[in-house]
Design a protein around this motif. Sequence first.
Motif, PDB file in Angstrom:
ATOM      1  N   ALA A  32      75.441  28.066  61.384  1.00  0.00           N
ATOM      2  CA  ALA A  32      75.894  28.368  60.024  1.00  0.00           C
ATOM      3  C   ALA A  32      75.586  27.204  59.079  1.00  0.00           C
ATOM      4  CB  ALA A  32      77.390  28.662  60.026  1.00  0.00           C
ATOM      5  N   LEU A  33      75.757  25.973  59.551  1.00  0.00           N
ATOM      6  CA  LEU A  33      75.447  24.823  58.713  1.00  0.00           C
ATOM      7  C   LEU A  33      73.952  24.726  58.435  1.00  0.00           C
ATOM      8  CD1 LEU A  33      77.853  22.181  60.287  1.00  0.00           C
ATOM      9  CD2 LEU A  33      78.001  23.162  57.998  1.00  0.00           C
ATOM     10  N   GLN A  34      73.128  25.037  59.427  1.00  0.00           N
ATOM     11  CA  GLN A  34      71.677  25.004  59.212  1.00  0.00           C
ATOM     12  C   GLN A  34      71.249  26.087  58.226  1.00  0.00           C
ATOM     13  OE1 GLN A  34      70.224  25.239  63.220  1.00  0.00           O
ATOM     14  NE2 GLN A  34      70.230  23.013  63.472  1.00  0.00           N
ATOM     15  N   THR A  35      71.880  27.237  58.291  1.00  0.00           N
ATOM     16  CA  THR A  35      71.592  28.295  57.335  1.00  0.00           C
ATOM     17  C   THR A  35      71.982  27.871  55.932  1.00  0.00           C
ATOM     18  OG1 THR A  35      71.927  29.957  59.047  1.00  0.00           O
ATOM     19  CG2 THR A  35      72.050  30.715  56.769  1.00  0.00           C
ATOM     20  N   MET A  36      73.107  27.195  55.820  1.00  0.00           N
ATOM     21  CA  MET A  36      73.541  26.708  54.515  1.00  0.00           C
ATOM     22  C   MET A  36      72.557  25.667  53.977  1.00  0.00           C
ATOM     23  SD  MET A  36      77.299  25.389  53.367  1.00  0.00           S
ATOM     24  CE  MET A  36      77.248  23.747  54.011  1.00  0.00           C
ATOM     25  N   ALA A  37      72.057  24.783  54.838  1.00  0.00           N
ATOM     26  CA  ALA A  37      71.078  23.780  54.397  1.00  0.00           C
ATOM     27  C   ALA A  37      69.796  24.452  53.912  1.00  0.00           C
ATOM     28  CB  ALA A  37      70.777  22.810  55.536  1.00  0.00           C
ATOM     29  N   LEU A  38      69.342  25.475  54.617  1.00  0.00           N
ATOM     30  CA  LEU A  38      68.149  26.204  54.174  1.00  0.00           C
ATOM     31  C   LEU A  38      68.390  26.910  52.846  1.00  0.00           C
ATOM     32  CD1 LEU A  38      66.765  27.702  57.491  1.00  0.00           C
ATOM     33  CD2 LEU A  38      65.694  26.000  56.023  1.00  0.00           C
ATOM     34  N   VAL A  96      68.106  24.360  50.078  1.00  0.00           N
ATOM     35  CA  VAL A  96      66.699  24.049  49.836  1.00  0.00           C
ATOM     36  C   VAL A  96      66.050  25.174  49.033  1.00  0.00           C
ATOM     37  CG1 VAL A  96      64.447  23.799  50.963  1.00  0.00           C
ATOM     38  CG2 VAL A  96      66.393  22.509  51.791  1.00  0.00           C
ATOM     39  N   GLY A  97      66.328  26.409  49.407  1.00  0.00           N
ATOM     40  CA  GLY A  97      65.729  27.543  48.706  1.00  0.00           C
ATOM     41  C   GLY A  97      66.166  27.646  47.264  1.00  0.00           C
ATOM     42  N   VAL A  98      67.460  27.506  47.034  1.00  0.00           N
ATOM     43  CA  VAL A  98      67.989  27.652  45.677  1.00  0.00           C
ATOM     44  C   VAL A  98      67.712  26.414  44.825  1.00  0.00           C
ATOM     45  CG1 VAL A  98      70.140  27.851  44.366  1.00  0.00           C
ATOM     46  CG2 VAL A  98      69.753  29.304  46.340  1.00  0.00           C
ATOM     47  N   GLY A  99      67.820  25.240  45.407  1.00  0.00           N
ATOM     48  CA  GLY A  99      67.704  24.026  44.624  1.00  0.00           C
ATOM     49  C   GLY A  99      66.307  23.472  44.477  1.00  0.00           C
ATOM     50  N   ILE A 100      65.399  23.797  45.416  1.00  0.00           N
ATOM     51  CA  ILE A 100      64.070  23.196  45.368  1.00  0.00           C
ATOM     52  C   ILE A 100      62.976  24.239  45.178  1.00  0.00           C
ATOM     53  CG2 ILE A 100      62.388  21.838  46.674  1.00  0.00           C
ATOM     54  CD1 ILE A 100      64.761  20.412  47.981  1.00  0.00           C
ATOM     55  N   ILE A 101      62.974  25.280  45.973  1.00  0.00           N
ATOM     56  CA  ILE A 101      61.873  26.246  45.934  1.00  0.00           C
ATOM     57  C   ILE A 101      61.975  27.175  44.726  1.00  0.00           C
ATOM     58  CG2 ILE A 101      60.779  28.144  47.185  1.00  0.00           C
ATOM     59  CD1 ILE A 101      61.632  26.687  49.765  1.00  0.00           C
ATOM     60  N   ASN A 137      63.494  20.197  36.849  1.00  0.00           N
ATOM     61  CA  ASN A 137      64.449  19.099  36.800  1.00  0.00           C
ATOM     62  C   ASN A 137      64.416  18.374  38.145  1.00  0.00           C
ATOM     63  OD1 ASN A 137      66.562  17.360  36.481  1.00  0.00           O
ATOM     64  ND2 ASN A 137      68.010  18.916  35.766  1.00  0.00           N
ATOM     65  N   TRP A 138      63.725  17.252  38.195  1.00  0.00           N
ATOM     66  CA  TRP A 138      63.546  16.537  39.448  1.00  0.00           C
ATOM     67  C   TRP A 138      64.844  15.932  39.960  1.00  0.00           C
ATOM     68  CZ3 TRP A 138      59.376  17.443  42.084  1.00  0.00           C
ATOM     69  CH2 TRP A 138      58.254  17.895  41.424  1.00  0.00           C
ATOM     70  N   ARG A 139      65.751  15.570  39.068  1.00  0.00           N
ATOM     71  CA  ARG A 139      67.027  15.002  39.503  1.00  0.00           C
ATOM     72  C   ARG A 139      67.843  16.035  40.289  1.00  0.00           C
ATOM     73  NH1 ARG A 139      70.661  11.980  35.270  1.00  0.00           N
ATOM     74  NH2 ARG A 139      69.255  10.304  35.825  1.00  0.00           N
ATOM     75  N   MET A 140      67.884  17.266  39.793  1.00  0.00           N
ATOM     76  CA  MET A 140      68.626  18.311  40.508  1.00  0.00           C
ATOM     77  C   MET A 140      67.962  18.641  41.847  1.00  0.00           C
ATOM     78  SD  MET A 140      71.309  18.777  38.860  1.00  0.00           S
ATOM     79  CE  MET A 140      71.963  20.194  39.697  1.00  0.00           C
ATOM     80  N   MET A 141      66.638  18.555  41.872  1.00  0.00           N
ATOM     81  CA  MET A 141      65.934  18.802  43.131  1.00  0.00           C
ATOM     82  C   MET A 141      66.253  17.710  44.159  1.00  0.00           C
ATOM     83  SD  MET A 141      62.284  20.097  41.893  1.00  0.00           S
ATOM     84  CE  MET A 141      61.913  21.680  42.579  1.00  0.00           C
ATOM     85  N   VAL A 151      69.049  15.989  44.234  1.00  0.00           N
ATOM     86  CA  VAL A 151      70.434  16.241  44.656  1.00  0.00           C
ATOM     87  C   VAL A 151      70.469  17.355  45.699  1.00  0.00           C
ATOM     88  CG1 VAL A 151      72.678  17.111  43.887  1.00  0.00           C
ATOM     89  CG2 VAL A 151      71.479  15.385  42.543  1.00  0.00           C
ATOM     90  N   ALA A 152      69.706  18.422  45.466  1.00  0.00           N
ATOM     91  CA  ALA A 152      69.658  19.524  46.429  1.00  0.00           C
ATOM     92  C   ALA A 152      69.088  19.052  47.765  1.00  0.00           C
ATOM     93  CB  ALA A 152      68.828  20.680  45.874  1.00  0.00           C
ATOM     94  N   ALA A 153      68.062  18.213  47.722  1.00  0.00           N
ATOM     95  CA  ALA A 153      67.486  17.683  48.963  1.00  0.00           C
ATOM     96  C   ALA A 153      68.490  16.801  49.694  1.00  0.00           C
ATOM     97  CB  ALA A 153      66.215  16.902  48.659  1.00  0.00           C
ATOM     98  N   GLY A 154      69.255  16.017  48.959  1.00  0.00           N
ATOM     99  CA  GLY A 154      70.278  15.173  49.577  1.00  0.00           C
ATOM    100  C   GLY A 154      71.392  15.979  50.217  1.00  0.00           C
ATOM    101  N   VAL A 155      71.835  17.013  49.511  1.00  0.00           N
ATOM    102  CA  VAL A 155      72.896  17.870  50.057  1.00  0.00           C
ATOM    103  C   VAL A 155      72.397  18.596  51.305  1.00  0.00           C
ATOM    104  CG1 VAL A 155      74.284  19.930  49.600  1.00  0.00           C
ATOM    105  CG2 VAL A 155      74.121  18.143  47.883  1.00  0.00           C
TER     106      VAL A 155
END
Length: 99
Positions: free
Chosen positions: A37-43, A46-51, A62-66, A68-72
């Motif tokens: 479940a945690l791995q699904t949340m991480a994916l 990534v999908g919502v915040g980066i892709i 917005n590279w800053r938000m990307m 942050v999404a990568a860090g989370v």
Amino acid sequence: MNTNQITDREHRFLRAILPPKQTRKSQEDRLKAVASALQTMALSVVGVGIITPFFTSQMGVNWRMMMVAAGVASSVEVISLLTLAYIQYPPDKENNDHE
């Protein structure tokens, strides 16, 4: 309450509502489910915040938000890997897997 005083009906009711005795296998399965479940949340992060911003953004990305999404996503993935580290395997099973 003395267990000798429990009637058959109460005993059946308690068996229906209480979880079964947890074995090592059931604990392993639960830890794997939490890690999954945690791995699904991480994916999802990534999908919502980066892709998604690359394909749907009307404005600049917005590279800053990307970042942050990568860090989370990285943090959640580390937590899932730590959860998997709590699974105990018997030593004989570990030795047989590598042969």
